[in-house]
Design a protein around this motif. Sequence first.
Motif, mmCIF file in Angstrom:
data_model
loop_
_atom_site.group_PDB
_atom_site.id
_atom_site.type_symbol
_atom_site.label_atom_id
_atom_site.label_comp_id
_atom_site.label_asym_id
_atom_site.label_seq_id
_atom_site.Cartn_x
_atom_site.Cartn_y
_atom_site.Cartn_z
ATOM 1 N N ASP A 194 -2.557 -4.555 -0.848
ATOM 2 C CA ASP A 194 -2.463 -3.824 0.271
ATOM 3 C C ASP A 194 -1.194 -3.060 -0.124
ATOM 4 O OD1 ASP A 194 -2.168 -2.626 2.836
ATOM 5 O OD2 ASP A 194 -2.225 -4.610 3.880
ATOM 6 N N ILE A 195 -1.604 -1.594 -0.116
ATOM 7 C CA ILE A 195 -0.243 -0.495 -0.236
ATOM 8 C C ILE A 195 0.105 0.057 1.092
ATOM 9 C CG2 ILE A 195 0.644 1.430 -1.324
ATOM 10 C CD1 ILE A 195 -1.378 0.948 -3.780
ATOM 11 N N PRO A 196 1.050 -0.378 1.790
ATOM 12 C CA PRO A 196 1.287 0.173 3.193
ATOM 13 C C PRO A 196 1.436 1.729 3.162
ATOM 14 C CG PRO A 196 2.685 -1.822 2.424
ATOM 15 C CD PRO A 196 2.178 -1.149 1.436
ATOM 16 N N SER A 197 1.773 2.396 2.039
ATOM 17 C CA SER A 197 2.199 3.677 2.268
ATOM 18 C C SER A 197 2.273 4.466 1.143
ATOM 19 C CB SER A 197 3.822 3.971 2.809
ATOM 20 O OG SER A 197 3.927 5.149 2.969
ATOM 21 N N LEU A 198 1.093 5.217 0.725
ATOM 22 C CA LEU A 198 0.844 5.760 -0.488
ATOM 23 C C LEU A 198 0.871 7.465 -0.066
ATOM 24 C CD1 LEU A 198 -0.036 5.482 -3.700
ATOM 25 C CD2 LEU A 198 -2.332 5.889 -2.827
ATOM 26 N N SER A 199 1.497 8.282 -0.882
ATOM 27 C CA SER A 199 1.720 9.781 -0.354
ATOM 28 C C SER A 199 0.632 10.324 -1.327
ATOM 29 C CB SER A 199 3.069 10.148 -0.677
ATOM 30 O OG SER A 199 3.891 9.681 0.345
ATOM 31 N N LEU A 200 0.090 11.192 -0.649
ATOM 32 C CA LEU A 200 -0.904 12.121 -1.285
ATOM 33 C C LEU A 200 -0.712 13.597 -1.134
ATOM 34 C CD1 LEU A 200 -4.465 10.261 -0.849
ATOM 35 C CD2 LEU A 200 -2.935 10.098 -2.788
#
Length: 429
Positions: A194-200
């Motif tokens: 579970d990655i809470p915050s991934l920036s694209l």
Amino acid sequence: MRFKTWAWGLSVATAALLTACGGGGDSSSAQMRLLNASIGYAALDMAVDSTTVNTGVAYAGVGSYADVKTDATGTEVQSNNVGSTLASSTPTLASGSHYTMIAYGSAGSVRTTLLQEDQDAAATGKSKLLVLNLAPDAGAMDVYVTGADESLDTASTVASGIATGSGSGYITLNSGTFRVRITAASSKTDLRLDIPSLSLPSTGVSTLILTGSTGGVLVNGIQLLQQGTTANFPNTTVRARLVAAVGGSALVSGSIGQTSLMPTSVAPTIGDYTTVSAGTADLSVYVNGALMSFTKPALTAGSDYTLMVWGTAADPKLAVLTDDNRLPTSPTTTAKIRLVNGVASATTGLTLNVDYSALASNVVAGTSSSPQTTAASTSALLTVTSPSSTTPVYSLSELGIQAGYVYTVFVMGDNNAMVGSLRRERSSN
């Protein structure tokens, strides 16, 4: 961009990657660097044509690009401390293109994959994402990209059934910051990361690399921006189960924090794995209604644990056993098996035999043997023996041992009334 694989025969068809659009630089050279995605090595080096080009690349880090002649591409990934070669390949490189050699796998079993990094930029307000499953033991996985508080119950996959060694192909998504969850294929309840915050980033291209864990089932994540830097997303959870091996048919229950590991159950009972936060576990165990004063175990992220309550009902003990649920090294022909001794008041160790060969000897009470490899069989004889008994304390005849499976043999109960149980932990399917 191309996704090329080496040293493991990995599939590239599912990656659906595009031909590179090229770039600047010498017409007879390419740019290549190393990414360390191996949990077994804190730092790695890379040499090309016998020249070291990247040194001391830390786990989840990436080295600087080096000029590589396209007619001299012999590449070695090396341990940083002693310089031994861990993996080697001779990739075909396109002049003027950019590549990242990804080293992954566990200690002593490093594999490599070559990623070409010249994918066309996404449109404004969009971002391209490639997911690579480089977790050798985790099996096929699904990917969900959602808002921070969105439930998986109503979410749809952006990529599904990504097999080990394969990629999702480039997925075009809106740019922004999202929550990314990785599950076992076709199972929303089997959460692996579970990655809470991934920036694209807008117009960006990035790769999410899924890597293995010490337990074998959970995975870690590394985001690589095309021709840019990495971001590390290590797993922060463990899988733990409670085993009630106490003698005298005691009633046992347990939880970690608010998460139940086992409702009140009559021993011997083997609980199922439950995902909980890593760290010092707020473990509560009750035996016959009494709260035990066990030392709270320290659980390392990415690992699997068996928390075994054993001994007599009057004097229960806790054994914290680290479980190796990684697949056998030859999953098409062999299986892995171990013995756990949870017998109360046992004064001698137990021996695990398969077809009259001892795979584990003198396994004393409250401990586990190391997993051992055994050949697959359609009709094996499994026995557990004790020096204090002239007959096996547990036996299974005509046992089918399936290739690619991981097994645990539990022996529990009292010394004069032992109870055996064969547990299939997982398979390679």
